[in-house]
Write a protein that holds these residues in place. Structure first.
Motif, PDB file in Angstrom:
ATOM      1  N   ASP A 185       3.358   4.074  -3.852  1.00 13.08           N
ATOM      2  CA  ASP A 185       4.533   3.430  -3.247  1.00 13.08           C
ATOM      3  C   ASP A 185       5.513   4.479  -2.729  1.00 13.08           C
ATOM      4  OD1 ASP A 185       6.664   1.014  -3.149  1.00 13.08           O
ATOM      5  OD2 ASP A 185       7.609   2.800  -3.993  1.00 13.08           O
ATOM      6  N   HIS A 195       8.609  -2.811  -4.518  1.00  9.94           N
ATOM      7  CA  HIS A 195       8.342  -1.589  -3.773  1.00  9.94           C
ATOM      8  C   HIS A 195       9.671  -0.935  -3.382  1.00  9.94           C
ATOM      9  CE1 HIS A 195       4.182  -2.861  -3.359  1.00  9.94           C
ATOM     10  NE2 HIS A 195       4.596  -4.021  -2.870  1.00  9.94           N
ATOM     11  N   VAL A 248       9.345  -0.401  -9.688  1.00  6.27           N
ATOM     12  CA  VAL A 248       8.159  -0.060  -8.895  1.00  6.27           C
ATOM     13  C   VAL A 248       7.056   0.512  -9.779  1.00  6.27           C
ATOM     14  CG1 VAL A 248       7.274   1.477  -7.103  1.00  6.27           C
ATOM     15  CG2 VAL A 248       9.451   0.307  -6.786  1.00  6.27           C
TER      16      VAL A 248
END
Length: 885
Positions: free
Chosen positions: A286, A88, A81
């Motif tokens: 994220d 994600h 990520v």
């Protein structure tokens, strides 16, 4: 003008609603009814029982925008990520599902229409290509003949993972169970982006991006690998919202879509930096999504399971924040911006905002303290290095035990021209993962699970017994036609008054009886829409088709009803007293007591507990009518009905109202009036996790019994102090104060005695050329007084070593003192450690004073003799001549 992410989400749902699909809300990120998953990681998770045939719904088509987390277990994207365009920890999976309704043709046509039609996503057809499983000619022909995709843009993908049916285009729920071929739809970003089409050597590039996967569930895989056709082939699809948003917004990275651009800007504003291209901003943007939604769904930071994964994500985000220069706690400040960008998908976050922010803030503050400790431990490890390489196991211990990130360890080492044994770190990490895999419970043989098409008619809301018929018997998980005493089994009936465990309420107990047999029911569980009666046959034999009488244990049921209804009153009272942030995080309703877990960050005061208890009892005395209505789920939510944590609700739900005080969704059994509960009493309140408290309570006769027990205790105490119950508390306080004063006087006398004894001991001190040595054995002197004696003796001599031993029953207390002029040559800690080892004990302390204990009373005289000779010799070696006074 490009569409926003929120608009794209809604368009997807609207399209399938127009195709007669039921819009189903996203389920929790915690799959409470699925032991095979760490987190919800795909849109089909909440429909698993439907696909397995264990559950029937009143619709055969569904569509969702499902929240998913892939940061632990089998699917773990955490380390990627922020450094790739599409990985994600948290994402939304758009999906449409067919449960034995339409199949390949309609699934493909729906997908093509949504993606390419002018009124919908309107993607250029020439930019799309598809894959099919190598042998799936049916799907290939639909794409080629009916949709019109050129043959050079239809790619067959075979078994490319080393085994039959192990393919990117063959999906399976597990090692066994429903499975089938897939067709995937890819979008071509253009020649200016590096990468090749699926199946090519360059397929990992970013030019061709998979945007939709359509799974055709048409087989049931057996333990031996055999594929048997499913009686009702189904469809399961998944399209990442962030991916399709990137395509429709004409960007090549998910982090460039409107949702992430706004979040990244918010992160930059909070941390006060200008460089919006820094990858750490992506990581934080994220991670706030996964952390906030996990906490909202009941996960709290901890050192195991789901809580450990959450803690890792929070700490990774915090670490990246401090790499960007964050000077203070910052992560929790991103919850409000997250709510703003998630729009209609943020309903749960809005309700839980306070607990989410508080949990994140507390966890970050704790981690900052951990960072300080980790740096100190790392400094210590680096100082002890013999070579300029830090062992990988040391780096792993810092990471695993103290949460100290590997990249930070590497940064610190780099500054000191030290390298880290990364291979050793990775080896230790893999060993930990292997241990986790071996101990994991997240696996199951779907073909061994009890699967039933039968629907048991539950009549237990109104009846406590019924004339029923056996429709299935399971012994050791296998369907059988009959059993004989004393077999254990699960019995399925066509109708039953027995409540199957759910919503925190335990299952009923009772009997299934007939003239010739008797089956003892010890528990009742739900299997899809069937209710299983778990127990053993006490006499006779029974077979499928037999008629019987099902009779529940009414005494147990009545007690459960009291506790369950009180749980509803308790939740409402907690929200009244503590605030609207209180939400249930778990419950247990048994005949003996109720347990209620709820979101709150502080321990409750005695005054708050009393107020809550009084409020519940007030509603009991009001004798409110407990009213039950059946209504659509959406209407129930509009009415303000609260859902209990972990409960699975159908489209039509039971809404349980207790006057104007409580309205909740609940499938459990309850009293008809709150007055039936009789009495409510809280037994305890405690913390069970960060931001989660627990109350245990009792009702009815059980509450009255406990009150009587407590009053009896008070009466007995009053009798001991020769007073009445009303004066007992004051009398106890008075006696405690008197006892405290007496203890103080006793201590003063002991100290006076110690001073007198220490004066006497001075006459037994050896003088070794000006240095005093005292070794003495005492009786019934506690450790505290021994310290007083040593301090007193040290104050009366210029230079010396004092060693005292006191026998107290079968234990020995030891103490040693050294004057300041000698501590560079003689250390009290070493002296006392040597002596303690000789009498089966251990201890230590500072150079000027140390204490220890031991158990070998008989060996003490010899040990004292030995230490005397040792100290004489040591003092002689310091250049002094012995003399005795």
């Amino acid at each position: 003008m490009s569409k926003s992410t929120a608009e794209i989400r809604q368009m997807f749902l609207d399209f399938f609603r127009a195709k007669n699909h039921e819009i189903v809300s996203s389920s929790s990120l915690v799959p409470h009814n699925d032991p095979t998953l760490l987190f919800t990681n795909a849109g089909m998770n909440q429909f698993k029982d439907t696909f397995l045939g264990q559950e029937k719904r009143n619709y055969t088509r569904a569509t969702t925008a499902q929240r998913c987390v892939r940061a632990g277990g089998k699917h773990n994207d955490l380390d990627n990520v922020g450094y790739t365009a599409r990985h994600h920890t948290f994402f939304e999976m758009l999906g449409n599902f067919s449960f034995g309704d339409y199949f390949k043709r309609d699934a493909i046509k729906y997908a093509w229409e949504l993606l390419t039609a002018e009124g919908w996503f309107n993607l250029p057809k020439e930019r799309l290509l598809v894959t099919v499983y190598a042998t799936d000619d049916e799907a290939y022909n639909i794409w080629f003949n009916e949709i019109g995709i050129p043959a050079d843009r239809i790619i067959r993908i075979g078994d490319n993972k080393g085994a039959p049916y192990a393919s990117d285009n063959f999906w399976q729920m597990g090692d066994t169970g429903p499975c089938g071929p897939c067709t995937e739809i890819f979008y071509d970003h253009g020649e200016h982006i590096w990468g090749g089409p699926p199946g090519s050597a360059d397929e990992d590039g970013d030019r061709f991006i998979e945007i939709w996967n359509i799974v055709f569930m048409q087989f049931n895989r057996q333990q031996d690998g055999t594929l048997l056709p499913l009686p009702k082939p189904s469809v399961d699809t998944g399209m990442g919202l962030e991916r399709i948003a990137a395509v429709l917004q004409h960007v090549n990275s998910n982090y460039d879509i409107d949702l992430f651009k706004k979040l990244i800007q918010s992160v930059a504003d909070v941390i006060k930096i200008q460089d919006l291209e820094n990858k750490s901003l992506r990581v934080i943007a994220d991670h706030i999504r996964s952390c906030a939604y996990l906490i909202a769904d009941g996960v709290m930071p901890s050192n195991e399971g789901r809580g450990y994964v959450l803690r890792r994500i929070i700490r990774r985000a915090v670490r990246h924040g401090h790499m960007l220069g964050a000077k203070d706690v910052f992560f929790y400040k991103l919850v409000r911006p997250l709510i703003d960008v998630m729009e209609s998908a943020a309903t749960d976050l809005v309700r839980q905002q306070n607990i989410v922010e508080t949990t994140l803030k507390t966890e970050e503050e704790q981690f900052l303290r951990t960072l300080e400790r980790g740096l100190a431990l790392l400094d210590q490890a680096l100082e002890q290095l013999a070579t300029p390489v830090l062992d990988g196991e040391v780096a792993f211990k810092l990471y695993d035990t103290y949460g100290f990130p590997f990249d930070l360890t590497a940064d610190v080492c780099r500054e000191r021209n030290i390298t880290v044994d990364e291979a050793g770190f990775n080896k230790a990490m893999e060993m930990q993962r292997q241990r986790a895999r071996e101990s994991s419970n997240f696996s199951i043989d779907y073909n061994k699970a009890i699967k039933l098409e039968d629907v048991t008619d539950f009549i237990g809301y109104t009846d406590v017994e019924s004339e029923s018929q056996i429709v299935a018997i399971f012994k050791n998980g296998e369907a059988v036609e009959c059993i004989t005493a004393p077999d254990e089994a699960v019995i399925i009936l066509n109708k039953t008054p027995f409540y199957g465990e759910s919503g925190g309420q335990v299952g009923d107990k009772g009997e299934l009886v007939f003239d010739t047999f008797k089956f003892k029911v010890n528990d009742t569980q739900k299997y899809g829409q069937s209710i299983g009666h778990i127990g053993h046959l006490e006499k006779g034999c029974i077979k499928v088709g037999d008629s019987l009488k099902a009779v529940i244990n009414t005494d147990i049921r009545e007690k459960v009803k009291l506790n369950h209804s009180a749980t509803h009153l308790l939740q409402a009272a907690l929200q009244n007293v503590l605030g609207s942030h209180v939400h249930q995080k778990g419950s247990l309703v048994t005949p003996d007591y109720l347990r209620f877990d709820f979101s709150h960050t502080e321990a409750l005061s005695a005054e708050q507990l009393e107020e809550i208890e009084n409020l519940v009892n007030q509603q009991i005395r009001r004798n409110l009518v407990v009213d039950v209505e059946i209504m659509e789920l959406n209407k129930a939510k509009e009415r303000g009905a609260m859902a209990l944590f972990g409960e699975k609700y159908d489209d039509n739900v039971r809404v349980l109202s207790m006057g104007d005080f409580s309205t909740e969704l609940c499938g459990g059994t309850h009293v008809t009036h709150t007055g039936d509960i009789g009495l409510f009493k809280i037994l305890s309140e405690s913390g069970i996790a960060a931001g989660v408290r627990r109350i245990e309570a009792v009702t009815g006769q059980r509450a009255l019994t406990i009150i009587h027990q407590e009053l009896d205790q008070i009466t007995r105490i009053a009798q001991l102090f020769k007073t009445d119950r009303n004066s007992a508390f004051d009398k106890v306080l008075q006696n405690l104060e008197q006892t405290k004063q007496l203890e103080k006087k006793v201590q003063q006398l002991k100290e006076q005695q110690a001073v007198m004894e220490s004066a006497q001991l001075l006459h037994h001190m050896m003088d070794i050329n000006g240095v005093g040595l005292l070794v003495a054995k005492l009786n019934d002197i506690d450790a505290k007084l021994m310290r007083t004696m040593i301090d007193d003796i040290k104050n009366k001599i210029n230079s010396g070593v004092i060693i005292l031993a006191a026998i107290n029953g079968d234990k020995i207390n030891l103490a040693a003192g050294v004057t300041k002029d000698l501590i560079s040559k003689v250390k009290a800690g070493e002296v006392i450690s040597d002596l303690a080892q000789q009498i089966g004990g251990k201890g230590g302390g500072r150079p000027d004073f140390a204490q220890a204990g031991g158990v070998d009373v008989k060996g003490l005289p010899q040990a004292l003799s030995n230490i005397t000779e040792t100290m004489k010799e040591k003092l002689m070696q310091l250049g002094v001549k012995e003399d005795t006074c």
